[in-house]
Write an enzyme that holds these catalytic residues in place. Structure first.
Site, PDB file in Angstrom:
ATOM      1  N   ALA A  84       0.866  -1.174   0.000  1.00 36.02           N
ATOM      2  CA  ALA A  84       0.000   0.000   0.000  1.00 36.02           C
ATOM      3  C   ALA A  84       0.904   1.226   0.000  1.00 36.02           C
ATOM      4  CB  ALA A  84      -0.894  -0.017   1.229  1.00 36.02           C
ATOM      5  N   GLY A 127       0.670  -5.039   1.087  1.00 34.85           N
ATOM      6  CA  GLY A 127      -0.582  -5.155   0.336  1.00 34.85           C
ATOM      7  C   GLY A 127      -0.377  -5.829  -1.009  1.00 34.85           C
ATOM      8  N   GLU A 130      -0.556  -9.366  -0.211  1.00 33.33           N
ATOM      9  CA  GLU A 130      -1.947  -9.702   0.134  1.00 33.33           C
ATOM     10  C   GLU A 130      -2.821  -9.790  -1.117  1.00 33.33           C
ATOM     11  OE1 GLU A 130      -1.998  -6.483   2.995  1.00 33.33           O
ATOM     12  OE2 GLU A 130      -2.443  -7.900   4.599  1.00 33.33           O
ATOM     13  N   GLU A 150       5.295  -5.046   7.011  1.00 35.70           N
ATOM     14  CA  GLU A 150       4.615  -3.970   7.740  1.00 35.70           C
ATOM     15  C   GLU A 150       5.209  -3.756   9.128  1.00 35.70           C
ATOM     16  OE1 GLU A 150       3.107  -6.386   6.026  1.00 35.70           O
ATOM     17  OE2 GLU A 150       1.344  -5.617   4.967  1.00 35.70           O
TER      18      GLU A 150
HETATM   19  N1  DAK Z   1       4.618   3.137  -0.834  1.00 38.29           N
HETATM   20  C1  DAK Z   1       5.014   4.303  -1.423  1.00 38.29           C
HETATM   21  N2  DAK Z   1       6.154   4.433  -2.135  1.00 38.29           N
HETATM   22  C2  DAK Z   1       6.932   3.340  -2.251  1.00 38.29           C
HETATM   23  C3  DAK Z   1       6.581   2.089  -1.684  1.00 38.29           C
HETATM   24  C4  DAK Z   1       5.354   2.009  -0.939  1.00 38.29           C
HETATM   25  N3  DAK Z   1       4.897   0.866  -0.397  1.00 38.29           N
HETATM   26  N4  DAK Z   1       7.558   1.197  -1.967  1.00 38.29           N
HETATM   27  C5  DAK Z   1       8.472   1.873  -2.708  1.00 38.29           C
HETATM   28  N5  DAK Z   1       8.096   3.150  -2.885  1.00 38.29           N
HETATM   29  C6  DAK Z   1       8.802   4.184  -3.635  1.00 38.29           C
HETATM   30  C7  DAK Z   1      10.024   4.680  -2.882  1.00 38.29           C
HETATM   31  O1  DAK Z   1       9.678   5.658  -1.933  1.00 38.29           O
HETATM   32  C8  DAK Z   1      10.834   5.259  -4.012  1.00 38.29           C
HETATM   33  O2  DAK Z   1      10.293   6.506  -4.361  1.00 38.29           O
HETATM   34  P1  DAK Z   1      11.275   7.766  -4.667  1.00 38.29           P
HETATM   35  O3  DAK Z   1      12.108   7.910  -3.457  1.00 38.29           O
HETATM   36  O4  DAK Z   1      12.075   7.321  -5.869  1.00 38.29           O
HETATM   37  O5  DAK Z   1      10.344   8.899  -4.927  1.00 38.29           O
HETATM   38  C9  DAK Z   1      10.551   4.311  -5.162  1.00 38.29           C
HETATM   39  O6  DAK Z   1       9.342   3.634  -4.813  1.00 38.29           O
HETATM   40  C10 DAK Z   1      11.633   3.256  -5.341  1.00 38.29           C
HETATM   41  O7  DAK Z   1      11.864   2.654  -4.096  1.00 38.29           O
HETATM   42  P2  DAK Z   1      13.316   2.529  -3.425  1.00 38.29           P
HETATM   43  O8  DAK Z   1      14.182   3.656  -3.820  1.00 38.29           O
HETATM   44  O9  DAK Z   1      13.094   2.327  -1.968  1.00 38.29           O
HETATM   45  O10 DAK Z   1      13.843   1.191  -4.110  1.00 38.29           O
HETATM   46  P3  DAK Z   1      14.811   0.100  -3.489  1.00 38.29           P
HETATM   47  O11 DAK Z   1      15.111  -0.845  -4.604  1.00 38.29           O
HETATM   48  O12 DAK Z   1      15.944   0.732  -2.752  1.00 38.29           O
HETATM   49  O13 DAK Z   1      13.929  -0.663  -2.386  1.00 38.29           O
HETATM   50  C11 DAK Z   1      11.935  -1.781  -1.588  1.00 38.29           C
HETATM   51  C12 DAK Z   1      12.793  -1.394  -2.831  1.00 38.29           C
HETATM   52  C13 DAK Z   1      10.668  -2.416  -2.112  1.00 38.29           C
HETATM   53  C14 DAK Z   1      12.687  -2.784  -0.735  1.00 38.29           C
HETATM   54  C15 DAK Z   1      11.639  -0.507  -0.765  1.00 38.29           C
HETATM   55  O14 DAK Z   1      11.096   0.490  -1.642  1.00 38.29           O
HETATM   56  C16 DAK Z   1      10.662  -0.748   0.326  1.00 38.29           C
HETATM   57  O15 DAK Z   1      11.006  -1.262   1.400  1.00 38.29           O
HETATM   58  N6  DAK Z   1       9.416  -0.333   0.124  1.00 38.29           N
HETATM   59  C17 DAK Z   1       8.361  -0.428   1.130  1.00 38.29           C
HETATM   60  C18 DAK Z   1       7.877  -1.850   1.245  1.00 38.29           C
HETATM   61  C19 DAK Z   1       6.851  -1.967   2.325  1.00 38.29           C
HETATM   62  O16 DAK Z   1       7.087  -1.679   3.508  1.00 38.29           O
HETATM   63  N7  DAK Z   1       5.649  -2.423   1.952  1.00 38.29           N
HETATM   64  C20 DAK Z   1       4.529  -2.553   2.894  1.00 38.29           C
HETATM   65  C21 DAK Z   1       3.766  -1.238   2.935  1.00 38.29           C
HETATM   66  S1  DAK Z   1       2.443  -1.257   4.132  1.00 38.29           S
HETATM   67  C22 DAK Z   1      -5.180  -1.477   3.821  1.00 38.29           C
HETATM   68  C23 DAK Z   1      -4.832  -2.453   2.919  1.00 38.29           C
HETATM   69  C24 DAK Z   1      -3.511  -2.828   2.782  1.00 38.29           C
HETATM   70  C25 DAK Z   1      -2.528  -2.229   3.560  1.00 38.29           C
HETATM   71  C26 DAK Z   1      -2.866  -1.258   4.480  1.00 38.29           C
HETATM   72  C27 DAK Z   1      -4.200  -0.896   4.614  1.00 38.29           C
HETATM   73  N8  DAK Z   1      -6.523  -1.076   3.975  1.00 38.29           N
HETATM   74  C28 DAK Z   1      -7.536  -1.620   3.080  1.00 38.29           C
HETATM   75  C29 DAK Z   1      -6.905  -0.048   4.862  1.00 38.29           C
HETATM   76  C30 DAK Z   1      -1.143  -2.611   3.333  1.00 38.29           C
HETATM   77  C31 DAK Z   1      -0.113  -1.991   3.930  1.00 38.29           C
HETATM   78  C32 DAK Z   1       1.210  -2.087   3.321  1.00 38.29           C
HETATM   79  O17 DAK Z   1       1.419  -2.667   2.295  1.00 38.29           O
END
Ligand code: DAK
Length: 276
Positions: A84, A127, A130, A150
């Site tokens: 997400a 997400g 998921e 998360e």
């Molecule tokens: N959200 C927003 N931007 C994201 C992102 C994300 N989940 N993942 C990556 N990006 C963006 C980065 O900020 C970066 O943007 P800029 O800085 O270039 O503007 C760009 O994508 C490239 O990412 P990185 O520079 O970080 O690339 P790397 O290769 O170094 O790293 C990575 C890739 C995937 C390991 C890293 O980006 C990362 O850790 N990303 C976050 C992964 C994460 O934590 N995912 C879980 C998010 S929480 C709901 C339903 C579902 C959910 C919640 C509520 N409801 C129905 C209410 C789900 C929650 C989640 O998924």
């Protein structure tokens, strides 16, 4: 926007014309297969509410379209979806989260009755994982990195991750992934039953499309009902699930497709399913 194409590549990422609303998904059809590609490559296809709404709208429209039998979802080479959109959620209060009720959109996707194939390359996180687990057949590229990270953000999976991952890989591995936030590679995901097949990156989309086309050649009613029956295994005891399966199995004998499928076998010819 939906277009029709016969192709071995997914819909291409593109930019909207000036002034146009950004299309966060790209949609096209290939015979009886409806194909959706996420279109936020700069943020690794982070699933913001607008993208999820466009996805649910398209899936629902195709679910109601008799000319399509199977749906296919894919992302880019680097990411299926990295979760997400964190930026969108970071400063939200609990009241705002509750009022937005985004789970309603996810529930719409869960209710899609046609089988959904996922072609997963690169990151499928949070997400993204998921959503992948809500699909029915998952073709993963050797590059796939799958996880529920998360915990690193001070939260936990919220769109079914704690439940679907646990049912898919068992408690010990689900706890390991959810409590440490570690990623699983494609080989481990296959070994643990989280994905259906693993293929080299260059074949991921074509293999998924091949499977979708094969499934689309089957009887559409049986496809939908079989999906429903398998999903029941996630939601019931074994005894309830078997009972449910039996009722659906009997029900299929009321369809023309059952008669056609079995007669074709007896006659040693290919069946011609009409979805009736
Ligand atoms: N959200 C927003 N931007 C994201 C992102 C994300 N989940 N993942 C990556 N990006 C963006 C980065 O900020 C970066 O943007 P800029 O800085 O270039 O503007 C760009 O994508 C490239 O990412 P990185 O520079 O970080 O690339 P790397 O290769 O170094 O790293 C990575 C890739 C995937 C390991 C890293 O980006 C990362 O850790 N990303 C976050 C992964 C994460 O934590 N995912 C879980 C998010 S929480 C709901 C339903 C579902 C959910 C919640 C509520 N409801 C129905 C209410 C789900 C929650 C989640 O998924």
């Amino acid at each position: 926007m939906t277009s029709t194409a016969s192709m071995t590549k997914p819909p291409r990422e593109n930019a909207p014309p000036p002034g146009a609303t950004e299309s966060l998904i790209l949609a096209e059809t290939d015979g009886a297969v409806g194909i959706i590609r996420f279109n936020r490559p700069k943020v690794l296809n982070a699933l913001n509410p607008e993208l999820m709404t466009q996805l649910a709208d398209q899936l629902e429209a195709w679910d109601a379209d008799d000319s399509l039998h199977v749906l296919l979802i894919t992302g880019g080479d680097r990411a299926f979806a990295a979760g997400a959109d964190i930026g969108d959620m970071a400063e939200r209060s609990v009241v705002e989260m509750e009022q937005r009720n985004q789970f309603a959109t996810w529930d719409r996707i869960r209710r899609v009755r046609k089988p959904i194939v996922a072609a997963v390359s690169g990151f499928a996180l949070g997400g993204g994982c998921e959503l992948m687990m809500m699909c029915d057949v998952v073709v993963a590229s050797e590059t796939a990195q799958i996880g529920q990270p998360e915990i690193n953000l001070g939260v936990m999976p919220g769109a079914g991750g704690t439940q679907r991952l646990t049912r898919a890989v068992g408690k010990a591995v689900a706890m390991d992934m959810i409590l440490t936030g570690r990623f699983m590679d494609a080989g481990e995901a296959l070994q643990r039953g989280l994905v259906s097949r693993v293929v080299p990156p260059e074949h991921c989309y074509t293999e998924a499309l091949k499977i979708a086309r094969l499934m689309a050649s089957k009887g559409p009613i049986a496809l939908r009902i079989a999906k429903e029956a398998v999903n029941k295994a996630f939601e019931s005891s074994l005894a309830e699930g078997v009972e449910y399966e039996r009722k659906l199995f009997y029900m299929l004998f009321a369809t023309d497709d059952q008669k056609e499928g079995m007669r074709a076998f007896v006659d040693k010819r290919r069946p011609k399913f009409e979805g009736k």
